[in-house]
Design an enzyme around this catalytic site. Sequence first.
Site, PDB file in Angstrom:
ATOM      1  N   ARG A 190      21.402  -0.518  44.089  1.00  0.00           N
ATOM      2  CA  ARG A 190      21.843   0.645  43.782  1.00  0.00           C
ATOM      3  C   ARG A 190      22.157   1.459  44.883  1.00  0.00           C
ATOM      4  NH1 ARG A 190      23.219  -2.092  39.698  1.00  0.00           N
ATOM      5  NH2 ARG A 190      22.771  -1.864  37.757  1.00  0.00           N
TER       6      ARG A 190
ATOM      7  N   SER B 202      21.924  -6.274  27.483  1.00  0.00           N
ATOM      8  CA  SER B 202      22.162  -5.226  28.591  1.00  0.00           C
ATOM      9  C   SER B 202      21.801  -6.152  29.779  1.00  0.00           C
ATOM     10  CB  SER B 202      21.673  -4.206  28.414  1.00  0.00           C
ATOM     11  OG  SER B 202      21.658  -3.229  29.874  1.00  0.00           O
TER      12      SER B 202
END
Length: 408
Positions: free
Chosen positions: A98, A179
């Site tokens: 990230r 997910s």
Amino acid sequence: MDKKNIKKVVLAYSGGLDTSIIIPWLKENYNNCEVIAVSGDVGQGTELDGLEEKAIKTGASKLYVMDLKQDYVENYIWPCLKAGAEYETYLLGTSHARPCIAKGLVDIALNEGADAICHGCTGKGNDQVRFELSIKAFAPDMHIIAPWREWSIKSRDEEIDYAEAHNIPLKINRETNYSKDKNLWHLSHEGLDLEDPANEPQYDKPGFLELGVSPEAAPDKPTYVTVSFEKGIPVAVDGEKLGAVELVEKLNAIGGANGIGLLDLVENRLVGMKSRGVYETPGGAILYKAHAALETICLDRDTQHYKTLVAQKFAELVYFGQWFTPLREALSAFVDKTQENVTGDVKLKLYKGNIINAGITSPFSLYDPEIATFDEDEVYDQKDSAGFINLFGLPIKVKAMCDKKNNK
């Protein structure tokens, strides 16, 4: 910032369910603003196929695809590997990707003169923190839009409803709606039956595992692999020098074929709740095992022990989104110092999900067979231990003597 002043938005775009519906949602709710989609290629592979066409068809003005793979491995994965950083046994696959992606997002947002950056992270997860703290580190005044904190959509089923109503093509359906997050380092699975920790993951169900096979489906004979390190950084596999990206890819293939690197974990999220995830990290599991084994002969006792404390804090900083902080940078400086002599070869035996040490060598090894031997030697006088034990045990002896005296 008032919505009417937001004319141009840079969207962190993966083409998955969340970000696929965010493009039309932004245009509907932010005065038909220009949406620039940005994807960071950290090793998603075929997930990036057809992304530009999809982004533009759903309303984006353009798509940037940043090739971040080498940057990701060398500047994010390697520092964590050298530190031995793992969060509750999780090897940080999403966590350290990230900040890498977010830094690229900010670069493009500033170059484009964007008014805001948007991400598709939920208000329950860790990624919202990782993205936003990284954005603040490089663009502290940038407005951030997080649709999950604004819109009325409450579930992934409702997201699919929205996509179908807006004719947005999806690669998933309601039955296979895990997910997932995939990159060069790992693949994570969350949701559906995995939300109940009582359910065993369906490792052998076709299509569930993507980076390898289950241990049961692995070969019935072991595979040997040798990883070579220079100053804590892996540089070769089985004697073949490889670049950072190629090395991880090669170990992913070897480890995946042997059922290596599966992790079923109920972890403590930053926001306070527990969540259950299943992770595939075949190459990463091999590298962590090999690196830790090499350190056992290259680091002195006190450094090795203290480094485990640093590793835990390092992992927490990464997991909590605090990559671009003075403390993380300071810990990396400490780790780099410890790695100066972590050079050598580690041979491992891979067998049905197991990683077994099969030999360690290093030109900087602190292991001295002549000292360690149980046979007679000429470099260690065993009589010396008596005086050491007397001194080391003196507090215990004094306490016992006082107790005996006071009990009379």
